[in-house]
Write a protein that holds these residues in place. Structure first.
Motif, PDB file in Angstrom:
ATOM      1  N   ALA A 117       0.828  -1.208   0.000  1.00  9.53           N
ATOM      2  CA  ALA A 117       0.000   0.000   0.000  1.00  9.53           C
ATOM      3  C   ALA A 117       0.863   1.259   0.000  1.00  9.53           C
ATOM      4  N   ALA A 118       1.931   1.242   0.790  1.00  7.91           N
ATOM      5  CA  ALA A 118       2.820   2.401   0.859  1.00  7.91           C
ATOM      6  C   ALA A 118       3.542   2.617  -0.469  1.00  7.91           C
ATOM      7  N   ALA A 138       7.322   5.486   4.505  1.00 10.23           N
ATOM      8  CA  ALA A 138       5.972   5.917   4.145  1.00 10.23           C
ATOM      9  C   ALA A 138       4.905   5.188   4.950  1.00 10.23           C
ATOM     10  N   VAL A 139       5.232   4.021   5.505  1.00  8.03           N
ATOM     11  CA  VAL A 139       4.271   3.302   6.340  1.00  8.03           C
ATOM     12  C   VAL A 139       3.919   4.117   7.584  1.00  8.03           C
ATOM     13  N   GLN A 140       4.802   5.027   7.984  1.00  9.58           N
ATOM     14  CA  GLN A 140       4.512   5.867   9.153  1.00  9.58           C
ATOM     15  C   GLN A 140       3.300   6.760   8.939  1.00  9.58           C
ATOM     16  N   HIS A 141       2.849   6.892   7.705  1.00  7.99           N
ATOM     17  CA  HIS A 141       1.611   7.632   7.437  1.00  7.99           C
ATOM     18  C   HIS A 141       0.462   7.072   8.258  1.00  7.99           C
ATOM     19  N   ARG A 170       3.879  -4.425  14.757  1.00  8.78           N
ATOM     20  CA  ARG A 170       3.170  -3.143  14.801  1.00  8.78           C
ATOM     21  C   ARG A 170       4.135  -2.014  15.130  1.00  8.78           C
ATOM     22  N   GLU A 171       4.997  -2.243  16.099  1.00 10.51           N
ATOM     23  CA  GLU A 171       5.979  -1.221  16.458  1.00 10.51           C
ATOM     24  C   GLU A 171       6.979  -1.003  15.327  1.00 10.51           C
ATOM     25  N   GLN A 172       7.373  -2.100  14.657  1.00 12.55           N
ATOM     26  CA  GLN A 172       8.255  -1.975  13.500  1.00 12.55           C
ATOM     27  C   GLN A 172       7.610  -1.115  12.415  1.00 12.55           C
ATOM     28  N   ALA A 173       6.353  -1.374  12.142  1.00 21.39           N
ATOM     29  CA  ALA A 173       5.650  -0.621  11.103  1.00 21.39           C
ATOM     30  C   ALA A 173       5.553   0.859  11.464  1.00 21.39           C
ATOM     31  N   ALA A 174       5.175   1.152  12.704  1.00 23.84           N
ATOM     32  CA  ALA A 174       5.022   2.544  13.123  1.00 23.84           C
ATOM     33  C   ALA A 174       6.342   3.298  13.078  1.00 23.84           C
ATOM     34  N   ALA A 175       7.456   2.583  13.224  1.00 31.89           N
ATOM     35  CA  ALA A 175       8.783   3.204  13.162  1.00 31.89           C
ATOM     36  C   ALA A 175       9.341   3.248  11.745  1.00 31.89           C
ATOM     37  N   GLY A 176       8.554   2.827  10.761  1.00 32.17           N
ATOM     38  CA  GLY A 176       9.033   2.834   9.386  1.00 32.17           C
ATOM     39  C   GLY A 176       9.956   1.674   9.072  1.00 32.17           C
ATOM     40  N   TYR A 177       9.761   0.556   9.737  1.00 29.57           N
ATOM     41  CA  TYR A 177      10.509  -0.681   9.499  1.00 29.57           C
ATOM     42  C   TYR A 177      12.031  -0.473   9.482  1.00 29.57           C
ATOM     43  N   PRO A 178      12.604  -0.053  10.608  1.00 28.60           N
ATOM     44  CA  PRO A 178      14.066   0.128  10.637  1.00 28.60           C
ATOM     45  C   PRO A 178      14.838  -1.154  10.362  1.00 28.60           C
TER      46      PRO A 178
END
Length: 285
Positions: A117-118, A138-141, A170-178
């Motif tokens: 999606a991103a 962009a997932v941080q959107h 979920r935390e990985q996604a919110a951080a933009g997958y570092p």
């Protein structure tokens, strides 16, 4: 029509959602086909699993073939997060129906779905594909929506996350997958540029992930001791040259025997591996 669609000309809004969907499915197939993978299902063995095999994964992939195209289209349309979540819930139901209730791709439905999606949303904004790291960020959107979405407290991964106090996807996604931006994608890109064949590059990346990730599947199956053992094995493989060294496949087979004996399976790392392959492939989309 979304607000984003009002400000972009038609040429910029043209996103090949079907192509992104095909790349996502192909990435999951690449992860399945890759071997040897300690504890994980391959076309040649079932790893540490007695309830699934490669056929189970292929049935799941067939059931998910429309999901990734649909979520790419939703991302390109700047659809609300609720739409993405509804698509993910439907995809999970389709997966479980196809596999007889076996969880083959729940993690990928979440992480790879968000990245697809991103990628589509970025393509629509910029008029072209963007680098892998930009897609991750962009997932941080959807970070606020991710934080507000309900959790499945009964899932094995969530139970392990709470028991051991480690962050999850979920935390990985919110951080933009570092982990993808800083570890997996650079490792995979380097391995391919250095001339490793696809499977060798994927195995190298997988073991780098196993060495560094607090994999909830490993924690669920083996607890903290099992995770520490798996990470030690992966570090030893990488430090010994990994897939760049002669005889690496035999070494990885031997490591895999230890994973199977302990019933360990780094499924979270496998999901990130598929995501990494997708991120590199979409750069040329």
């Amino acid at each position: 029509m979304s607000a984003l669609a009002h400000v972009l000309p038609p040429a910029v809004r043209d996103v090949d959602s079907a192509r992104l969907g095909r790349l996502a499915i192909a990435s999951l197939h690449a992860e399945l086909a890759c071997a040897p993978k300690p504890g994980l299902v391959t076309p040649f063995n079932t790893g540490s699993h007695d309830d699934m095999d490669a056929g189970t994964f292929l049935r799941s992939l067939f059931a998910l073939r429309h999901y990734f195209t649909d979520i790419a289209r939703a991302g390109a349309d700047d659809a609300p997060f609720a739409r993405l979540r509804t698509l993910g819930i439907g995809a999970e139901a389709a997966m479980l129906h196809a596999t007889g209730g076996i969880n083959t791709h729940r993690g990928a439905i979440f992480s790879l779905g968000l990245l697809v999606a991103a990628a589509a949303r970025c393509h629509r904004q910029h008029g072209h594909a963007v680098p892998a790291a930009q897609v991750c960020l962009a997932v941080q959107h959807w970070a606020n929506d991710l934080a507000a979405a309900p959790l499945d407290a009964g899932s094995p991964g969530q139970r392990a996350r709470l028991r051991h106090g480690v962050p999850g996807v979920r935390e990985q996604a919110a951080a933009g997958y570092p982990l993808l931006r800083e570890l997996a994608v650079p490792t995979l890109r380097h391995a391919l540029h250095a001339g490793l064949p696809r499977d060798a590059a994927l195995c190298q990346t997988l073991m780098q992930l196993v060495a560094r990730v607090d994999d909830l599947n490993l924690l669920h199956r083996g607890g903290a001791d099992g995770l520490a053992w798996a990470q030690q094995q992966a570090r030893g493989f990488v430090d010994g040259g990994g897939a760049f060294a002669a005889g690496w496949q035999a070494r990885l087979h031997r490591i895999g025997e230890g994973f199977v004996a302990r019933r360990l399976s780094p499924g979270g790392s496998a999901d990130l591996l598929a995501c990494s392959w997708f991120l590199l492939q979409q750069e040329g989309a």
